[in-house]
Write a protein that holds these residues in place. Structure first.
Motif, short mmCIF file in Angstrom:
data_model
loop_
_atom_site.label_atom_id
_atom_site.label_comp_id
_atom_site.label_asym_id
_atom_site.label_seq_id
_atom_site.Cartn_x
_atom_site.Cartn_y
_atom_site.Cartn_z
N SER A 50 0.83 -1.21 0.00
CA SER A 50 0.00 0.00 0.00
C SER A 50 0.86 1.25 0.00
O SER A 50 0.60 2.21 -0.75
N LEU A 52 2.57 1.84 -3.43
CA LEU A 52 1.65 2.31 -4.46
C LEU A 52 1.07 3.68 -4.14
O LEU A 52 0.67 4.42 -5.05
N ALA A 53 1.04 4.03 -2.86
CA ALA A 53 0.47 5.32 -2.46
C ALA A 53 1.36 6.49 -2.87
O ALA A 53 0.87 7.57 -3.15
N MET A 67 -0.56 4.20 -11.09
CA MET A 67 -0.99 4.81 -9.83
C MET A 67 -0.84 6.33 -9.89
O MET A 67 -1.68 7.07 -9.35
N ILE A 82 -4.82 3.13 -0.51
CA ILE A 82 -4.17 4.12 -1.38
C ILE A 82 -5.01 5.39 -1.44
O ILE A 82 -4.47 6.50 -1.45
#
Length: 248
Positions: free
Chosen positions: A74, A77-78, A140, A180
């Motif tokens: 997480s 990808l955040a 993303m 996210i």
């Protein structure tokens, strides 16, 4: 605020929180409501982020307490999603409403096409950071930029991208999605707040409803039929968003 306005914010906020956590599209209800209550479009767009942020805190906390979080993935990808969100929110503070609609229609048509593609062969290995390719980081960033620009339907894009690129179960996708959404929505909220496009009293009232709906949605997501709920509601909300934009 009048009693009617408070009740409307709580009721629609509850429905939106449920939809947003389980799929996406709850902002299609809350943004028109905020504008109906007299907020300019840009201010409504910013104020809506208060509720989204708090509902996401509720959802993430619930999922992690149930043992379904994936902190390292997480966080990885955040980061690109946050960077994209900051850029998207900055652009949103000055562009016209017409641009919002063009971007939204294009994104929803693309998402619906990808959502209807055949289910990918799922990769049942544990999801770790070594499975994250440069392509998923770029995706993303792009989705985060869209979400910073306009919140409506961003969950659909996250679901489609994570599902087809990471090839994980839709219930896992949804847990990852809200993890996210939380930091990148907060980043966008900061940008709108700096530009004085947030009405805190309205946003916090709406958030009370969102949080309640989010709490219920986390339980539904982790049920045996969770994946079916996610896919079904996602397709319904994509269709509803497109119909609303075409008719109005």
């Amino acid at each position: 605020m009048t009693l009617f306005e408070i009740l409307a914010l709580l009721a629609l906020g509850g429905i939106a929180g449920f939809i947003n956590v389980l799929s996406a599209g709850g902002s299609m209800l809350t943004l028109p409501l905020l504008m109906f209550l007299g907020l300019p479009p840009q201010v409504a767009n910013g104020t809506n982020r208060v509720a989204i942020t708090l509902q996401s805190i509720t959802a993430v906390g619930s999922f992690y307490r149930m043992g379904h979080g994936n902190l390292m993935v997480s966080l990885h990808l955040a980061v690109p999603a946050i960077l994209g969100s900051l850029l998207g929110a900055w652009v949103a503070t000055w562009v016209s409403d017409a641009v919002f609609e063009v971007v939204l229609v294009s994104a929803m048509i693309g998402a619906s096409v990808f959502m209807l593609l055949p289910q990918p062969s799922l990769n049942t290995r544990p999801l770790t950071t070594d499975r994250l390719s440069p392509g998923i980081y770029l995706a993303m960033f792009v989705v985060g930029m869209y979400g910073g620009f306009i919140q409506v339907g961003v969950g659909v894009l996250f679901i489609v991208v994570l599902y087809h690129m990471l090839k994980i179960d839709l219930r896992q996708v949804n847990v990852l999605k809200v993890s996210i959404v939380l930091p990148f929505t907060f980043a966008a909220l900061v940008v709108f707040a700096i530009n004085d496009q947030v009405r805190w009293s309205v946003g916090l009232t709406l958030a009370l409803g969102n949080v309640t709906g989010a709490f219920i949605a986390t339980r539904v997501n982790m049920s045996k039929q969770g994946a079916r709920w996610v896919k079904g509601i996602t397709l319904i909300m994509v269709a509803a968003i497109l119909v609303r934009l075409i008719l109005y």
